[in-house]
Scaffold this motif. Sequence first.
Motif, PDB file in Angstrom:
ATOM      1  N   VAL D  18       0.835  -1.198   0.000  1.00 31.39           N
ATOM      2  CA  VAL D  18       0.000   0.000   0.000  1.00 31.39           C
ATOM      3  C   VAL D  18       0.872   1.251   0.000  1.00 31.39           C
ATOM      4  CG1 VAL D  18      -1.752   1.291   1.280  1.00 31.39           C
ATOM      5  CG2 VAL D  18      -1.876  -1.220   1.177  1.00 31.39           C
ATOM      6  N   ARG D  19       1.937   1.211   0.791  1.00 35.98           N
ATOM      7  CA  ARG D  19       2.820   2.380   0.871  1.00 35.98           C
ATOM      8  C   ARG D  19       3.455   2.678  -0.483  1.00 35.98           C
ATOM      9  NH1 ARG D  19       5.116   1.144   5.555  1.00 35.98           N
ATOM     10  NH2 ARG D  19       6.840   0.062   4.537  1.00 35.98           N
ATOM     11  N   LYS D  20       3.681   1.615  -1.228  1.00 34.98           N
ATOM     12  CA  LYS D  20       4.274   1.805  -2.557  1.00 34.98           C
ATOM     13  C   LYS D  20       3.271   2.527  -3.479  1.00 34.98           C
ATOM     14  CE  LYS D  20       6.463  -0.828  -6.246  1.00 34.98           C
ATOM     15  NZ  LYS D  20       6.593  -2.184  -6.787  1.00 34.98           N
ATOM     16  N   VAL D  21       2.012   2.128  -3.395  1.00 40.34           N
ATOM     17  CA  VAL D  21       0.986   2.765  -4.245  1.00 40.34           C
ATOM     18  C   VAL D  21       0.722   4.193  -3.771  1.00 40.34           C
ATOM     19  CG1 VAL D  21      -1.370   2.605  -5.116  1.00 40.34           C
ATOM     20  CG2 VAL D  21      -0.073   0.505  -4.655  1.00 40.34           C
ATOM     21  N   TYR D  22       0.635   4.379  -2.456  1.00 40.18           N
ATOM     22  CA  TYR D  22       0.287   5.692  -1.896  1.00 40.18           C
ATOM     23  C   TYR D  22       1.361   6.154  -0.915  1.00 40.18           C
ATOM     24  CZ  TYR D  22      -4.298   4.893  -3.971  1.00 40.18           C
ATOM     25  OH  TYR D  22      -5.322   4.673  -4.864  1.00 40.18           O
ATOM     26  N   PRO D  23       2.508   6.580  -1.422  1.00 37.23           N
ATOM     27  CA  PRO D  23       3.619   6.956  -0.516  1.00 37.23           C
ATOM     28  C   PRO D  23       3.252   8.108   0.416  1.00 37.23           C
ATOM     29  CG  PRO D  23       4.129   7.512  -2.819  1.00 37.23           C
ATOM     30  CD  PRO D  23       2.892   6.692  -2.835  1.00 37.23           C
ATOM     31  N   GLU D 148      -9.927  -4.063  -9.412  1.00 36.41           N
ATOM     32  CA  GLU D 148     -10.462  -3.536  -8.155  1.00 36.41           C
ATOM     33  C   GLU D 148     -10.977  -4.693  -7.299  1.00 36.41           C
ATOM     34  OE1 GLU D 148     -11.343  -1.558  -5.831  1.00 36.41           O
ATOM     35  OE2 GLU D 148     -10.581   0.407  -6.419  1.00 36.41           O
ATOM     36  N   GLU D 149     -11.236  -4.374  -6.045  1.00 33.68           N
ATOM     37  CA  GLU D 149     -11.983  -5.275  -5.181  1.00 33.68           C
ATOM     38  C   GLU D 149     -13.441  -5.243  -5.611  1.00 33.68           C
ATOM     39  OE1 GLU D 149     -12.750  -5.887  -0.355  1.00 33.68           O
ATOM     40  OE2 GLU D 149     -12.126  -3.939  -1.117  1.00 33.68           O
ATOM     41  N   GLU D 196      -7.235  -0.237  -1.194  1.00 32.94           N
ATOM     42  CA  GLU D 196      -5.948   0.368  -0.866  1.00 32.94           C
ATOM     43  C   GLU D 196      -4.773  -0.191  -1.672  1.00 32.94           C
ATOM     44  OE1 GLU D 196      -7.867  -1.336   1.245  1.00 32.94           O
ATOM     45  OE2 GLU D 196      -6.716  -2.998   2.096  1.00 32.94           O
ATOM     46  N   THR D 197      -4.915  -1.379  -2.224  1.00 32.55           N
ATOM     47  CA  THR D 197      -3.762  -1.973  -2.935  1.00 32.55           C
ATOM     48  C   THR D 197      -3.753  -1.640  -4.429  1.00 32.55           C
ATOM     49  OG1 THR D 197      -5.008  -4.015  -3.256  1.00 32.55           O
ATOM     50  CG2 THR D 197      -3.574  -3.898  -1.318  1.00 32.55           C
ATOM     51  N   TYR D 198      -4.751  -0.900  -4.878  1.00 30.69           N
ATOM     52  CA  TYR D 198      -4.812  -0.536  -6.295  1.00 30.69           C
ATOM     53  C   TYR D 198      -4.627   0.976  -6.469  1.00 30.69           C
ATOM     54  CZ  TYR D 198      -7.015  -5.146  -6.620  1.00 30.69           C
ATOM     55  OH  TYR D 198      -7.279  -6.474  -6.525  1.00 30.69           O
TER      56      TYR D 198
END
Lengths: 243, 243, 243, 243
Positions: D18-23, D148-149, D196-198
């Motif tokens: 998640v941090r990688k997608v949304y730093p 997506e989910e 959050e993971t997308y």
Amino acid sequence: MHVTVWNENRHEKTNPEVRKVYPEGIHGAIEQFLQGEGRSISTAVLDEPEHGLTDDVLKKTDVLVWWGHKAHDEVEDEVVEKVHARVLEGMGLIVLHSGHFSKIFRKLMGTSCDLKWREADETERLWVVDPSHPLTEGIGEYIEIEREEMYGEHFDIPTPDELVMMSWFEGGEVFRSLCTFHRGNGRIVYFRPGHETYPTYYHKDVQRVIQNAVQWAAPNTRPRPVYGNHNDPLETIQPKGDL
Amino acid sequence: MHVTVWNENRHEKTNPEVRKVYPEGIHGAIEQFLQGEGRSISTAVLDEPEHGLTDDVLKKTDVLVWWGHKAHDEVEDEVVEKVHARVLEGMGLIVLHSGHFSKIFRKLMGTSCDLKWREADETERLWVVDPSHPLTEGIGEYIEIEREEMYGEHFDIPTPDELVMMSWFEGGEVFRSLCTFHRGNGRIVYFRPGHETYPTYYHKDVQRVIQNAVQWAAPNTRPRPVYGNHNDPLETIQPKGDL
Amino acid sequence: MHVTVWNENRHEKTNPEVRKVYPEGIHGAIEQFLQGEGRSISTAVLDEPEHGLTDDVLKKTDVLVWWGHKAHDEVEDEVVEKVHARVLEGMGLIVLHSGHFSKIFRKLMGTSCDLKWREADETERLWVVDPSHPLTEGIGEYIEIEREEMYGEHFDIPTPDELVMMSWFEGGEVFRSLCTFHRGNGRIVYFRPGHETYPTYYHKDVQRVIQNAVQWAAPNTRPRPVYGNHNDPLETIQPKGDL
Amino acid sequence: MHVTVWNENRHEKTNPEVRKVYPEGIHGAIEQFLQGEGRSISTAVLDEPEHGLTDDVLKKTDVLVWWGHKAHDEVEDEVVEKVHARVLEGMGLIVLHSGHFSKIFRKLMGTSCDLKWREADETERLWVVDPSHPLTEGIGEYIEIEREEMYGEHFDIPTPDELVMMSWFEGGEVFRSLCTFHRGNGRIVYFRPGHETYPTYYHKDVQRVIQNAVQWAAPNTRPRPVYGNHNDPLETIQPKGDL
């Protein structure tokens, strides 16, 4: 934004009492208070060729305001069809008072649009029932109009998308007085007050609601939906292998 | 179908005027006119253990009728949670008059449920605005109640799923008086009339609306939706090879 | 209750594939599963005089079921006017599948009723979004139809009074598939499935929804609203002296 | 206009994916694309004192955006009460994705807000069903999100005031994805996408809908309704003598 104010303009010609209240016609009074905020305004009346609603006029009109009463039947079906098509395409439409019985409103509603009425100089109070609605910006808890014609339920319309104001009348009736609908891409407002013998369109709160309505009903600019045979998605969306 | 009529039953104990109008309590009056049509009826009141709404009672109740006023705060939160869960599960709920401020109604609505009110022996007229609705079966164009407490807009509720009747009050107000909502699998009716000092629940039309409401709010028998992790469809539906 | 099932009945005459699926016509198949529960059923088709919808037939019909597709234009305007008047008067109307483009449905809706479509043997899933609604009685969380024609949004209808089921299609579209409307005193249901080349009307869940719809749309028996000049209330309601 | 973007901000701390997608956190990504058009933006997260939603912050906030997921229970009830009061007072609220289960959304809805879900990297298509709605300005007929989910019906919410977009998911489900509600004076939007993971909040169309939502939900400036004892009208409105 361009607004066209359409008026039957017949009472004004034949009834001195109405002419006294609206010397420039009901359309003239409405045109005046819609000035400003970057709007261009024009008017059109029944007795002009094509009722003043030519293809060019309709094409450039973002929001059409409609007042009619005794001559609904004289509005040509062909013009009604064109206005209907423009509403579905996205033109806003504000229908006032006795316009409830206009061909265009009935065609858009699909019902009789009938109601109860009485001319008895009664006080009308229009209460806000949706205080978060942009149509009520600048308005208090209610609008009071000292003397108006009564319109009473049952008002034979489809359930509005939004019911924003309800009227109380001295004689014992209620009415759904400020309603919104959408049809196709077009946004429609019905607003009850405005009998031709009363100075209703000089009432500041009534003016404010119509100003709000014109802003609210303005079309958005997105492309219109495409209808009909629709094979493309079969090619563009591919079920994933791992499902 | 089993109907439970819940009443706060406090005015009846402390106010001789109310006791005179409702010697068996408001719940007793409602129980009586709900008899018939294959319904079994029971009552429950605030001062019983668990306010008379035990797990067993709630489980067997198809439709719960609710009247409360001055002691909303004495209803235990735990009982409110149970009633709320039963409504979402499918139990019908008919909220009467000052029940607008009950914990259960406010919890289901998510708003303050506040309104204007006045006690002045005013005539109320409830007009039908949805003449096709089953809640209006057997009712004319309006119900007239000679003397009632006034409730006025703004009534702070979510937009009802259906607005069926609107009230007119002598003093100048209007009110959304017969409204339906659904929440989860449960169907909810709010019906305005019924101030404790007036014989409103002996009015034949008021009785008829409550009878209609009980029928309308009865739960259907289909299985309830399943929530949460949902992987099965991925296995049961297979994209076709030719797509 | 009397139900009239109307069918265009043209595909059945000209397309052997359709005749094979519906040897008694689509109307015959629907008539059959509507039998029971005290209903009397009759059928009517386009090629009968007055399309089988004479004044007598319309008068006795409580609920009219409508299936049409390729010959909407051949339905006489005069008959459409009569059906429209009967719906406003209280007759229920169940519009099926390609009936979305019928003159009567378009007249009642006031919009184009257009949509996207594709014939590609796709799976359709109709999901229940209003689990408390009587139209879903006896139905699980969704209805799955193995092969159907696709209808996709945007479906150009007014916002339904109630949205009960939404369709998912294999190729990537969604559709508002089970919708209710009321117009005047009449209750209207639109239900999407039923392409003529598929055995959709033998699907038990599809049958159940149509059975439910017929029950739901049956008219109530109350007197209809009165419209027009309304002076009486001024005499019957007297403002109280002490106000 | 001042917008506060609230984020739980826990996944970002514990999940490197998640941090990688949304730093900068999901709130940081949303803050960024909401810049412009005269808006001032600030952010608030769960782990700040009072979750960053102090009285001062809430007072100055016109529209609050809410993203939460795994720590809904850690949001203090007292803060939820304050946010609830501010919404009823007029503050707009945009609830994103898993915020459907937040305390504030459930309190405003009055239902469980439960749904079906599945994490399977499915394509989502959000179709516009109300093409006249300002929330869809700048958007085509649908938004396609590659992965997506899944969220599926039944989504246990009250019937939205307006249903603007519906989702199609590859695995066979549909969902009411873009909905509006009003509660008190406040306008509420629920918008589904944003697991959050997308990288969903970098999708231009998703950003545009949230920008539109913030504009749409901004409060009007009219005085709020007054509730409670209401005796004045009896003095200000006088029944006319000739009635």
